[in-house]
Design an enzyme around this catalytic site. Structure first.
Site, mmCIF file in Angstrom:
data_model
loop_
_atom_site.group_PDB
_atom_site.id
_atom_site.type_symbol
_atom_site.label_atom_id
_atom_site.label_comp_id
_atom_site.label_asym_id
_atom_site.label_seq_id
_atom_site.Cartn_x
_atom_site.Cartn_y
_atom_site.Cartn_z
ATOM 1 N N SER A 1 -31.999 42.317 -50.025
ATOM 2 C CA SER A 1 -33.182 41.497 -49.755
ATOM 3 C C SER A 1 -34.470 42.266 -49.507
ATOM 4 C CB SER A 1 -32.912 40.560 -48.572
ATOM 5 O OG SER A 1 -32.576 41.303 -47.413
ATOM 6 N N ASP B 1 -25.501 32.807 -35.759
ATOM 7 C CA ASP B 1 -25.802 31.389 -35.554
ATOM 8 C C ASP B 1 -25.399 30.525 -36.749
ATOM 9 O OD1 ASP B 1 -28.096 33.034 -36.506
ATOM 10 O OD2 ASP B 1 -29.033 31.094 -36.860
ATOM 11 N N LYS C 1 -39.369 38.015 -49.795
ATOM 12 C CA LYS C 1 -40.194 36.997 -49.151
ATOM 13 C C LYS C 1 -41.454 36.635 -49.940
ATOM 14 C CE LYS C 1 -38.167 36.104 -45.086
ATOM 15 N NZ LYS C 1 -37.831 34.740 -44.611
ATOM 16 N N GLU D 1 -24.091 37.941 -41.938
ATOM 17 C CA GLU D 1 -24.935 38.024 -40.749
ATOM 18 C C GLU D 1 -24.519 39.212 -39.897
ATOM 19 O OE1 GLU D 1 -26.234 33.736 -39.156
ATOM 20 O OE2 GLU D 1 -24.053 33.948 -39.195
ATOM 21 N N SER E 1 -41.206 38.046 -38.230
ATOM 22 C CA SER E 1 -40.966 39.361 -37.635
ATOM 23 C C SER E 1 -41.453 40.485 -38.541
ATOM 24 C CB SER E 1 -39.467 39.556 -37.360
ATOM 25 O OG SER E 1 -38.738 39.559 -38.573
ATOM 26 N N GLY F 1 -25.992 38.137 -34.394
ATOM 27 C CA GLY F 1 -26.804 37.006 -34.844
ATOM 28 C C GLY F 1 -26.013 36.065 -35.731
#
Length: 329
Positions: free
Chosen positions: A308, A214, A57, A208, A82, A212
């Site tokens: 990640s 989506d 990030k 995923e 989060s 979750g």
């Protein structure tokens, strides 16, 4: 005929890479003969758990924050997250000599909250099950006159995230497939842009958590689908709807999404610790879980994996990866 310029391109990823030189870490690419033998392929792990703030990030946060005007930097930055984006924006703000206010869920992991505060940010909490973090963050930014940097719905954030894949491919050369965790979709959007910009034939696959899914549902439906707030140990992937900008990229470039269970994520974290000697947080372990369980199906010869992040405190890691937790779920 009109054309729409995509929000992120190989050129904007390269530009982000130039901006991040000397600021973000060029993280290691790890190999494991044990892993290769288990999955029947050559696997190259891009270890963003060694990035500043412990996750990819920072790439996107700094790329976006560094482009703010002097006036915007004087006022400060807002974000909602989060945990990992929260830390990334907090550190980027500190690096650029400004302040950050971060909207975080009340149940965010304590280690991520403490780290965000440690980088100098102010925390504003919300209830992720009854409140909309985007609305809370946007309202706060307007009220205080802050520049808002969202965790994925931003061209410069996506471009920054794509630099992880760019570095990986610069080091490994051409790969047959790239496997990336999917939350809001910024990492895989930037990664797919970089990967297919360099090697158009590469397959880009997302992972995923089962709760979750989506993005998987959205890609299958051809439109953005919303789901209830997911309950999963992969808190960085506990989202209800893909981003609008990220989905526009991922619809074009992502070749498929696979799902993994929380127990499979725990096993992958345990494998990474015992065999690779690295600590990986649940969201970062999902691609490894997909490989170890065979969820990816028949694999090509050379595969890149974006690990990640590694932001999980010792107590939670032990709780998640203890043999009883793995066996009992």
């Amino acid at each position: 005929m009109t054309t729409t310029t995509p929000p992120v391109t190989i050129d904007t990823v390269r530009d982000a890479a130039d901006r991040l030189k000397g600021v973000a870490h060029r993280t290691p690419v790890m190999r494991s003969r044990t892993l290769d033998a288990l999955v029947g392929a050559e696997v190259f792990l891009k270890c963003e758990n060694f990035q500043r703030v412990g996750a990819f990030k920072f790439r996107g946060a700094y790329n976006a924050a560094s482009r703010l005007t002097p006036e915007q930097l004087t006022r400060g930055i807002a974000a909602y997250s989060s945990g990992n984006h929260a830390q990334a924006v907090a550190l980027a703000a500190r690096e650029l000599g400004t302040t950050a206010v971060i909207v975080m869920p009340e149940d965010a992991p304590r280690s991520k909250v403490d780290a965000t505060i440690g980088y100098g940010a102010e925390i504003v909490t919300y209830d992720r099950y009854t409140e909309d973090r985007v609305a809370v963050g946007e309202s706060l930014a307007v009220e205080r006159g802050l520049a808002l940097i969202p965790p994925y719905e931003h061209p410069h954030v996506m471009a920054g995230q794509g630099t992880a894949a760019l570095e990986l491919l610069e080091e490994t050369g051409e790969l047959d497939a790239l496997i990336v965790p999917v939350g809001g979709g910024g990492l895989i959007a930037g990664s797919a842009t970089a990967a297919k910009g360099l090697h158009p034939a590469i397959r880009v696959l997302g992972v995923e958590p089962e709760a979750g899914d989506d993005t998987k549902r959205s890609l299958e439906a051809g439109r953005r689908i919303s789901i209830p707030v997911p309950h999963t140990i992969a808190d960085g992937q506990a989202l209800e709807t893909p981003g609008e900008l990220t989905f526009s990229v991922n619809q074009r470039l992502v070749d498929g999404i696979v799902l993994v269970s929380d127990d499979e994520i725990r096993e992958a974290m345990r494998f990474a610790f015992e065999r690779l000697k690295i600590v990986v947080e649940p969201s970062g372990a999902t691609p490894l879980a997909a490989l170890l369980t065979g969820r990816m199906g028949s694999l090509p010869r050379r595969i890149g994996v974006v690990v990640s992040g590694g932001n999980v405190d010792a107590d939670r890691f032990a709780l998640l990866c203890g043999r009883d937790a793995v066996q009992q779920g």
